[in-house]
Scaffold this motif. Structure first.
Motif, short mmCIF file in Angstrom:
data_model
loop_
_atom_site.label_atom_id
_atom_site.label_comp_id
_atom_site.label_asym_id
_atom_site.label_seq_id
_atom_site.Cartn_x
_atom_site.Cartn_y
_atom_site.Cartn_z
N SER A 169 13.30 -2.93 2.40
CA SER A 169 11.88 -2.62 2.47
C SER A 169 11.46 -2.09 3.83
CB SER A 169 11.05 -3.87 2.15
OG SER A 169 11.31 -4.90 3.08
N THR A 208 10.38 0.73 -2.10
CA THR A 208 10.36 -0.73 -2.05
C THR A 208 9.44 -1.27 -0.96
OG1 THR A 208 12.23 -0.86 -0.52
CG2 THR A 208 12.73 -0.80 -2.88
N CYS A 209 8.99 -0.39 -0.07
CA CYS A 209 8.10 -0.82 1.00
C CYS A 209 6.67 -0.94 0.48
CB CYS A 209 8.16 0.18 2.16
SG CYS A 209 7.06 -0.21 3.52
N THR A 210 5.97 -1.96 0.92
CA THR A 210 4.57 -2.15 0.50
C THR A 210 3.71 -1.03 1.08
OG1 THR A 210 4.88 -4.54 0.50
CG2 THR A 210 2.62 -3.72 0.54
N PRO A 211 3.03 -0.25 0.23
CA PRO A 211 2.20 0.85 0.73
C PRO A 211 0.91 0.34 1.39
CG PRO A 211 1.95 0.64 -1.64
CD PRO A 211 3.02 -0.34 -1.24
N GLY A 212 0.28 1.23 2.14
CA GLY A 212 -0.97 0.89 2.80
C GLY A 212 -0.99 1.37 4.23
N LYS A 214 -0.39 1.37 8.07
CA LYS A 214 0.67 0.84 8.91
C LYS A 214 0.37 1.17 10.37
CE LYS A 214 3.46 -0.29 5.41
NZ LYS A 214 3.91 -1.68 5.12
N GLY A 255 4.74 5.34 0.30
CA GLY A 255 6.08 5.19 -0.27
C GLY A 255 6.85 6.49 -0.30
N ASP A 281 5.77 -2.82 11.53
CA ASP A 281 5.96 -4.08 10.78
C ASP A 281 6.94 -5.03 11.48
OD1 ASP A 281 5.83 -2.35 7.58
OD2 ASP A 281 4.22 -3.18 8.82
#
Length: 294
Positions: A169, A208-212, A214, A255, A281
């Motif tokens: 991720s 697989t990475c949480t969108p939004g 960053k 993503g 992150d």
């Protein structure tokens, strides 16, 4: 009476002839001025195009110095490098008034750039694992020198970063190209003219990475191991402490592959090898060396 009339007619014709001659002289001067302006503009365009070719040649030199463990790709890169040198030499001997050939050389430049971008992607793919591990080790040593108070926490940075790299991720910056700019925000190859550095980077697609939103933190290390723009206010959480950064940016990650650009002003720039590191992150997601030549 007839002679007087003839003299008047002759005088009228002389005046008409003088007016015509004056008009032709004025038209000729005007045409020459327009021609001079066109030649001057073409000279400027030729100089700008030559600078772009020289900058591209420098980039090819940089990639030729890399450890490219693929003979076929190395040969292709060498051919394109020679092609750039040949086109640059032709451009230098092309007259500024030859607008057609200069336009053709401009199209050739765009083609070579596209080919080079594809080669760069292949090089990054082939050397990704080795380069990442190498730069992580370099990063650990630099962090230890910069932050003695956090020596106990940073001593384990290499092993912790190796573990985070394996997480599916985690975001990853796959490429970063630097461009030196002068005071007019145009590319320059002369160190004394550099006033700003432009960085064009790419974050790989990762479903697989949480969108939004960053928060992207960037650290630029100069040839002497110093952090550019270091400030007590500019810090971000990393591992069990706080790490200073050069600049930051908030991005909207969906993503899909993300292409971004950032700038850093440079005064009294020092020639040599620099490193730019990307954090997001709580992870080091990319590290790239680049060179500023004398």
């Amino acid at each position: 009476m007839s002679n007087i009339q003839n003299n008047k007619n002759q005088l009228i014709w002389i005046i008409v002839l003088l007016v015509i001659i004056a008009g032709l002289v004025w038209w000729n001067i005007s045409q020459r001025q327009d021609l001079n302006e066109i030649v001057e503009q073409m000279t400027i365009e030729k100089e700008e195009l030559q600078e772009e070719y020289e900058d591209l040649a420098i980039q090819f030199d940089g990639y030729q110095q890399m450890d490219i463990r693929n003979d076929s790709l190395q040969d292709l890169l060498s051919r394109e490098q020679q092609r750039v040198q040949d086109l640059l030499e032709e451009l230098r001997h092309t007259k500024a008034s030859n607008a057609r050939r200069i336009a053709e050389l401009k199209k050739e430049l765009a083609t070579v750039r596209a080919v080079m971008k594809d080669y760069v992607r292949q090089i990054d793919s082939l050397n990704a694992t080795n380069a990442r591990l190498t730069e992580e080790n370099i990063q650990v040593r630099r962090e230890n020198r910069q932050f003695k108070e956090q020596n106990s926490q940073l001593s384990t940075l290499n092993s912790q970063l190796s573990e985070t790299v394996s997480r599916a991720s985690m975001l990853e910056v796959t490429s970063c190209v630097h461009t030196p700019l002068n005071k007019n925000d145009k590319k320059t190859r002369m160190t004394s003219h550099i006033r700003k550095l432009q960085f064009d980077y790419t974050i790989a697609k990762n479903i697989t990475c949480t969108p939004g939103l960053k928060d992207l933190y960037i650290r630029i290390i100069d040839p002497n191991g110093n952090l550019l723009g270091e400030s007590e206010e500019h810090v971000f959480p990393f591992e069990s402490g706080e790490v200073p950064y050069t600049l930051s940016s908030q991005i909207e990650y969906t993503g899909d592959e993300y292409n971004g650009t950032c700038y850093w002003p440079m005064e009294n720039i020092v020639a040599g090898f620099y490193t730019i590191d990307f954090f997001c992150d709580g992870n080091l997601i990319g590290s790239f060396p680049f060179q500023v030549k004398k």
